[in-house]
Design a protein around this motif. Structure first.
Motif, PDB file in Angstrom:
ATOM      1  N   ARG A  70      -4.180 -20.371 -33.007  1.00  0.00           N
ATOM      2  CA  ARG A  70      -2.774 -20.125 -33.356  1.00  0.00           C
ATOM      3  C   ARG A  70      -2.406 -20.807 -34.672  1.00  0.00           C
ATOM      4  NH1 ARG A  70       2.200 -22.707 -29.831  1.00  0.00           N
ATOM      5  NH2 ARG A  70       3.939 -21.851 -31.043  1.00  0.00           N
ATOM      6  N   ASN A  71      -2.947 -21.988 -34.899  1.00  0.00           N
ATOM      7  CA  ASN A  71      -2.558 -22.792 -36.061  1.00  0.00           C
ATOM      8  C   ASN A  71      -3.532 -22.666 -37.232  1.00  0.00           C
ATOM      9  OD1 ASN A  71      -0.475 -23.820 -34.438  1.00  0.00           O
ATOM     10  ND2 ASN A  71      -1.723 -25.533 -33.716  1.00  0.00           N
ATOM     11  N   ARG A  72      -4.411 -21.676 -37.187  1.00  0.00           N
ATOM     12  CA  ARG A  72      -5.503 -21.608 -38.155  1.00  0.00           C
ATOM     13  C   ARG A  72      -5.019 -21.512 -39.603  1.00  0.00           C
ATOM     14  NH1 ARG A  72      -4.727 -16.857 -35.682  1.00  0.00           N
ATOM     15  NH2 ARG A  72      -4.731 -14.895 -36.884  1.00  0.00           N
ATOM     16  N   GLY A  73      -3.812 -21.015 -39.805  1.00  0.00           N
ATOM     17  CA  GLY A  73      -3.303 -20.903 -41.168  1.00  0.00           C
ATOM     18  C   GLY A  73      -2.572 -22.133 -41.666  1.00  0.00           C
ATOM     19  N   LEU A  74      -2.455 -23.158 -40.810  1.00  0.00           N
ATOM     20  CA  LEU A  74      -1.723 -24.381 -41.172  1.00  0.00           C
ATOM     21  C   LEU A  74      -2.689 -25.454 -41.660  1.00  0.00           C
ATOM     22  CD1 LEU A  74       0.706 -24.591 -38.106  1.00  0.00           C
ATOM     23  CD2 LEU A  74       1.180 -23.630 -40.376  1.00  0.00           C
ATOM     24  N   PRO A  75      -2.223 -26.325 -42.529  1.00  0.00           N
ATOM     25  CA  PRO A  75      -3.104 -27.418 -42.978  1.00  0.00           C
ATOM     26  C   PRO A  75      -3.403 -28.375 -41.832  1.00  0.00           C
ATOM     27  CG  PRO A  75      -0.859 -27.732 -43.792  1.00  0.00           C
ATOM     28  CD  PRO A  75      -0.904 -26.356 -43.194  1.00  0.00           C
ATOM     29  N   ALA A  76      -4.595 -28.939 -41.853  1.00  0.00           N
ATOM     30  CA  ALA A  76      -4.980 -29.906 -40.831  1.00  0.00           C
ATOM     31  C   ALA A  76      -4.160 -31.183 -40.979  1.00  0.00           C
ATOM     32  CB  ALA A  76      -6.461 -30.222 -40.949  1.00  0.00           C
ATOM     33  N   LEU A  77      -3.958 -31.876 -39.856  1.00  0.00           N
ATOM     34  CA  LEU A  77      -3.282 -33.168 -39.913  1.00  0.00           C
ATOM     35  C   LEU A  77      -4.213 -34.202 -40.523  1.00  0.00           C
ATOM     36  CD1 LEU A  77      -1.438 -33.440 -36.466  1.00  0.00           C
ATOM     37  CD2 LEU A  77      -0.469 -32.839 -38.688  1.00  0.00           C
ATOM     38  N   ARG A  78      -3.736 -34.915 -41.510  1.00  0.00           N
ATOM     39  CA  ARG A  78      -4.540 -35.936 -42.162  1.00  0.00           C
ATOM     40  C   ARG A  78      -4.112 -37.321 -41.685  1.00  0.00           C
ATOM     41  NH1 ARG A  78      -8.793 -33.095 -43.735  1.00  0.00           N
ATOM     42  NH2 ARG A  78      -8.194 -31.279 -45.010  1.00  0.00           N
ATOM     43  N   PRO A  79      -5.055 -38.192 -41.377  1.00  0.00           N
ATOM     44  CA  PRO A  79      -4.681 -39.547 -40.966  1.00  0.00           C
ATOM     45  C   PRO A  79      -4.098 -40.330 -42.127  1.00  0.00           C
ATOM     46  CG  PRO A  79      -7.064 -39.347 -41.186  1.00  0.00           C
ATOM     47  CD  PRO A  79      -6.518 -37.970 -41.350  1.00  0.00           C
ATOM     48  N   VAL A  80      -3.202 -41.249 -41.809  1.00  0.00           N
ATOM     49  CA  VAL A  80      -2.621 -42.106 -42.841  1.00  0.00           C
ATOM     50  C   VAL A  80      -3.715 -42.973 -43.449  1.00  0.00           C
ATOM     51  CG1 VAL A  80      -0.323 -42.150 -41.823  1.00  0.00           C
ATOM     52  CG2 VAL A  80      -2.016 -43.850 -41.125  1.00  0.00           C
ATOM     53  N   GLY A  81      -3.476 -43.438 -44.679  1.00  0.00           N
ATOM     54  CA  GLY A  81      -4.519 -44.147 -45.385  1.00  0.00           C
ATOM     55  C   GLY A  81      -4.264 -45.599 -45.677  1.00  0.00           C
ATOM     56  N   THR A  82      -3.058 -46.108 -45.299  1.00  0.00           N
ATOM     57  CA  THR A  82      -2.741 -47.510 -45.561  1.00  0.00           C
ATOM     58  C   THR A  82      -1.964 -48.096 -44.396  1.00  0.00           C
ATOM     59  OG1 THR A  82      -0.600 -47.076 -46.622  1.00  0.00           O
ATOM     60  CG2 THR A  82      -2.571 -47.029 -48.039  1.00  0.00           C
ATOM     61  N   ALA A  83      -1.974 -49.408 -44.308  1.00  0.00           N
ATOM     62  CA  ALA A  83      -1.210 -50.088 -43.260  1.00  0.00           C
ATOM     63  C   ALA A  83       0.284 -49.826 -43.422  1.00  0.00           C
ATOM     64  CB  ALA A  83      -1.500 -51.585 -43.300  1.00  0.00           C
ATOM     65  N   TYR A  84       0.741 -49.800 -44.660  1.00  0.00           N
ATOM     66  CA  TYR A  84       2.169 -49.554 -44.898  1.00  0.00           C
ATOM     67  C   TYR A  84       2.570 -48.165 -44.408  1.00  0.00           C
ATOM     68  CZ  TYR A  84       6.513 -48.521 -47.323  1.00  0.00           C
ATOM     69  OH  TYR A  84       7.804 -48.145 -47.615  1.00  0.00           O
ATOM     70  N   SER A  85       1.765 -47.151 -44.759  1.00  0.00           N
ATOM     71  CA  SER A  85       2.113 -45.792 -44.358  1.00  0.00           C
ATOM     72  C   SER A  85       2.024 -45.630 -42.843  1.00  0.00           C
ATOM     73  CB  SER A  85       1.209 -44.780 -45.064  1.00  0.00           C
ATOM     74  OG  SER A  85      -0.158 -45.025 -44.789  1.00  0.00           O
ATOM     75  N   TYR A  86       1.078 -46.342 -42.210  1.00  0.00           N
ATOM     76  CA  TYR A  86       1.001 -46.265 -40.748  1.00  0.00           C
ATOM     77  C   TYR A  86       2.258 -46.859 -40.113  1.00  0.00           C
ATOM     78  CZ  TYR A  86      -0.201 -46.920 -35.906  1.00  0.00           C
ATOM     79  OH  TYR A  86      -0.155 -46.879 -34.533  1.00  0.00           O
ATOM     80  N   GLY A  87       2.648 -48.049 -40.547  1.00  0.00           N
ATOM     81  CA  GLY A  87       3.823 -48.687 -39.977  1.00  0.00           C
ATOM     82  C   GLY A  87       5.078 -47.874 -40.187  1.00  0.00           C
ATOM     83  N   ARG A  88       5.234 -47.313 -41.375  1.00  0.00           N
ATOM     84  CA  ARG A  88       6.424 -46.512 -41.659  1.00  0.00           C
ATOM     85  C   ARG A  88       6.456 -45.267 -40.789  1.00  0.00           C
ATOM     86  NH1 ARG A  88       7.029 -44.056 -47.593  1.00  0.00           N
ATOM     87  NH2 ARG A  88       5.167 -42.963 -46.828  1.00  0.00           N
ATOM     88  N   ARG A  89       5.323 -44.567 -40.693  1.00  0.00           N
ATOM     89  CA  ARG A  89       5.289 -43.354 -39.872  1.00  0.00           C
ATOM     90  C   ARG A  89       5.519 -43.683 -38.406  1.00  0.00           C
ATOM     91  NH1 ARG A  89       0.284 -39.177 -40.141  1.00  0.00           N
ATOM     92  NH2 ARG A  89       1.152 -38.894 -42.235  1.00  0.00           N
ATOM     93  N   ALA A  90       4.909 -44.748 -37.909  1.00  0.00           N
ATOM     94  CA  ALA A  90       5.066 -45.102 -36.493  1.00  0.00           C
ATOM     95  C   ALA A  90       6.526 -45.393 -36.162  1.00  0.00           C
ATOM     96  CB  ALA A  90       4.194 -46.302 -36.151  1.00  0.00           C
ATOM     97  N   ARG A  91       7.213 -46.147 -37.020  1.00  0.00           N
ATOM     98  CA  ARG A  91       8.631 -46.452 -36.765  1.00  0.00           C
ATOM     99  C   ARG A  91       9.488 -45.197 -36.847  1.00  0.00           C
ATOM    100  NH1 ARG A  91       6.923 -51.038 -39.622  1.00  0.00           N
ATOM    101  NH2 ARG A  91       7.514 -50.103 -41.616  1.00  0.00           N
ATOM    102  N   GLN A  92       9.180 -44.322 -37.789  1.00  0.00           N
ATOM    103  CA  GLN A  92       9.914 -43.065 -37.889  1.00  0.00           C
ATOM    104  C   GLN A  92       9.730 -42.231 -36.626  1.00  0.00           C
ATOM    105  OE1 GLN A  92       8.252 -41.390 -41.468  1.00  0.00           O
ATOM    106  NE2 GLN A  92       9.791 -42.320 -42.809  1.00  0.00           N
TER     107      GLN A  92
END
Length: 329
Positions: A70-92
């Protein structure tokens, strides 16, 4: 001092005994059945659990493939690359999840609801150090945050102790796993169907990867207790049936989980069998109360029953005593 001395003495004894222990590690199907019934107060047998976990595994793997198609035309989910981006995304994502629950009136929002999640955001890991759950949270944290119903359970025990003295604190042994692990795992899929990932369809795939992993590791533990698998065989099965190569043999999670489930019969399967029991009870309550019965009603009743085995919660909420309880030894 005495505790340390006793512990070191125990370790020495184990080291002396270990070379002589070369027999099977599992407790066997008959003893497993006895333990499920008389300790966990579970209505299921080894064979019934096997059937449930096989069904869950095959369903998860099939549904994952359909989601990917179903999702074949969508971009794959990419993992975050820094501690800052992980913390920000997790809180969001905590804000987004709690807002979703409130906006859709799915569950009552308590003072501890958001804070319990904020207290367990996890942390950033480099790619070489990411275990299975890091693979999920570094792509979409909410897929694991939905499992954190467990932290709400613990917070509720402190904020609103159960009226019954027996149910006010943790049970002395782990017979509440059908409720705690079952509800947490059920919540993962419930929130998918409730629309939590409608704006991010690729995240739905992670939910099915997690469901497959939970079924695979539980099924492996069943075979280990039946002495059809060694602990190494169980690990191999766990790896083979977990999608996307997210289980790493060189990290500690794999061996930890299989050894844990060998030590605690019934625990490794409780994610799936408990989930099935939760869904069965939910369906019964909807049938009894009618279409106006809501998710918020169900969660209120479930939480009010306390952290006890699902069979007892079902008895409390339906008034129907499970027949197998009459034969408890």
């Amino acid at each position: 001092r005495d505790a340390r001395t006793a512990t070191l003495s125990f370790v020495e004894w184990l080291e002396r005994q270990a070379p002589t222990k070369d027999g099977p590690s599992g407790i066997g199907v008959d003893q497993y059945d006895w333990y499920l019934k008389n300790v966990h107060l579970s209505p299921f047998s080894w064979r019934e659990e096997k059937a449930q976990l096989e069904r869950a595994l095959f369903r998860a793997r099939t549904t994952l493939k359909l989601e990917e198609q179903r999702n074949r035309g969508l971009p794959a989910l990419r993992p975050v690359g820094t501690a800052y981006s992980y913390g920000r995304r997790a809180r969001q994502r905590v804000d987004k999840y709690v807002s979703f629950l409130r906006r859709n009136a799915i569950i009552s929002i308590e003072p501890y609801t958001k804070q319990s999640l904020l207290d367990h955001l996890g942390s950033y890991r480099e790619p070489e150090d990411r275990n299975f759950f890091h693979q999920a949270t570094h792509r979409e944290p909410m897929t694991l945050f939905t499992h954190y119903f467990q932290w709400w359970d613990l917070a509720r025990m402190q904020a609103s102790p159960h009226p019954s003295p027996i149910r006010q604190g943790p049970l002395l042994y782990n017979i509440f796993d059908s409720r705690s692990e079952g509800m947490a795992t059920a919540m993962e899929e419930m929130m998918l169907h409730a629309g939590l990932y409608d704006d991010n369809p690729r995240a739905r795939e992670i939910v099915w990867v997690m469901q497959a992993q939970r079924a695979a590791r539980g099924l492996a533990s069943l075979y280990a207790h039946a002495n059809e698998f060694s602990i190494a065989d169980a690990a191999d099965f766990h790896v083979e049936w977990t999608p996307r190569d997210w289980i790493r043999r060189d990290l500690g999670l794999l061996s930890f989980e299989q050894q844990l489930y060998l030590r605690q019969p019934g625990y490794g399967t409780s994610d799936i069998t408990g989930k099935n029991h939760v869904e069965r009870l939910f369906a019964k309550r909807v049938e009894a109360e009618g279409e106006d019965y809501s998710t918020k009603d169900f969660f209120a009743e479930l939480n009010a029953a306390g952290l006890i085995p699902m069979s007892l919660i079902e008895w409390r909420l339906t008034g129907e005593k499970p027949d197998f309880l009459d034969d408890i030894e």
